[in-house]
Every structure is written in structure tokens, then in C-alpha cells.
Design a protein around this motif. Structure first.
Motif, PDB file in Angstrom:
ATOM      1  N   PRO A   1       0.782  -1.238   0.000  1.00  0.00           N
ATOM      2  CA  PRO A   1       0.000   0.000   0.000  1.00  0.00           C
ATOM      3  C   PRO A   1       0.816   1.291   0.000  1.00  0.00           C
ATOM      4  O   PRO A   1       0.302   2.340  -0.353  1.00  0.00           O
ATOM      5  CB  PRO A   1      -0.864  -0.100   1.257  1.00  0.00           C
ATOM      6  N   ASP A   2       2.097   1.235   0.346  1.00  0.00           N
ATOM      7  CA  ASP A   2       2.918   2.438   0.356  1.00  0.00           C
ATOM      8  C   ASP A   2       3.707   2.639  -0.937  1.00  0.00           C
ATOM      9  O   ASP A   2       4.508   3.550  -1.035  1.00  0.00           O
ATOM     10  CB  ASP A   2       3.891   2.407   1.543  1.00  0.00           C
ATOM     11  N   LYS A   3       3.493   1.766  -1.910  1.00  0.00           N
ATOM     12  CA  LYS A   3       4.217   1.869  -3.176  1.00  0.00           C
ATOM     13  C   LYS A   3       3.237   1.968  -4.340  1.00  0.00           C
ATOM     14  O   LYS A   3       2.058   1.644  -4.194  1.00  0.00           O
ATOM     15  CB  LYS A   3       5.123   0.659  -3.361  1.00  0.00           C
ATOM     16  N   ARG A   4       3.736   2.397  -5.472  1.00  0.00           N
ATOM     17  CA  ARG A   4       2.896   2.474  -6.661  1.00  0.00           C
ATOM     18  C   ARG A   4       2.423   1.076  -7.054  1.00  0.00           C
ATOM     19  O   ARG A   4       3.141   0.096  -6.844  1.00  0.00           O
ATOM     20  CB  ARG A   4       3.670   3.073  -7.827  1.00  0.00           C
ATOM     21  N   PRO A   5       1.252   0.983  -7.676  1.00  0.00           N
ATOM     22  CA  PRO A   5       0.776  -0.338  -8.093  1.00  0.00           C
ATOM     23  C   PRO A   5       1.632  -0.910  -9.229  1.00  0.00           C
ATOM     24  O   PRO A   5       2.217  -0.169 -10.013  1.00  0.00           O
ATOM     25  CB  PRO A   5      -0.657  -0.079  -8.567  1.00  0.00           C
ATOM     26  N   GLU A   6       1.669  -2.231  -9.286  1.00  0.00           N
ATOM     27  CA  GLU A   6       2.328  -2.921 -10.393  1.00  0.00           C
ATOM     28  C   GLU A   6       1.401  -2.831 -11.599  1.00  0.00           C
ATOM     29  O   GLU A   6       0.192  -2.999 -11.478  1.00  0.00           O
ATOM     30  CB  GLU A   6       2.549  -4.376 -10.003  1.00  0.00           C
ATOM     31  N   VAL A   7       1.942  -2.590 -12.780  1.00  0.00           N
ATOM     32  CA  VAL A   7       1.133  -2.428 -13.981  1.00  0.00           C
ATOM     33  C   VAL A   7       1.484  -3.514 -14.985  1.00  0.00           C
ATOM     34  O   VAL A   7       2.661  -3.729 -15.290  1.00  0.00           O
ATOM     35  CB  VAL A   7       1.377  -1.038 -14.624  1.00  0.00           C
TER      36      VAL A   7
END
Length: 65
Positions: free
Chosen positions: A43-49
Motif C-alpha cells: 500500500p505504500d508503493k505504486r501499483p504494479e502495472v
């Protein structure tokens, strides 16, 4: 004035309080059907795309699930 531009509104759904785990965007792009998946790993990082081309036709331009 930047909200709603450059995906700022879209990325607001990844607010930690909402607990979003993933978002799938299916859209038509230059004659192709593309599926973009945003997955929250931490939750503290950008989502994986991830992006993939689908073989199926769709009747809409864009769907977000």
C-alpha cells in the motif's frame, strides 16, 4: 486545477483507506483491445502495472473494473 488531469483522479482510487487491491482497465486503442491491470503489492508503493492485448472484440470504448 490538476485533479482530473494526467490520471490524478484515477490514481486517487489507490488511497490506502479504500483498500483497493486491483483495477482492470479494458479499452480500445488504435484497433486493438488492450487490458491494463493495476495491482497493489504494497500500500505504500505504486501499483504494479501489466498490459496485454486481448483477442476479443468489445462493444464499449473503455471499461474500468
Amino acid at each position: 486545477s490538476k485533479i482530473g488531469q494526467f490520471g490524478m483522479g484515477f490514481f486517487s482510487i489507490f488511497n490506502k483507506r479504500l483498500g483497493t487491491k486491483s483495477v482492470v482497465v479494458t479499452t480500445r486503442c488504435e484497433g486493438y483491445v488492450i487490458q491494463i491491470t493495476f495491482t497493489v503489492i504494497h500500500p505504500d508503493k505504486r501499483p504494479e502495472v501489466t498490459i496485454r492485448e486481448l483477442e476479443e472484440e468489445i462493444r464499449y470504448s473503455t471499461k474500468i473494473k
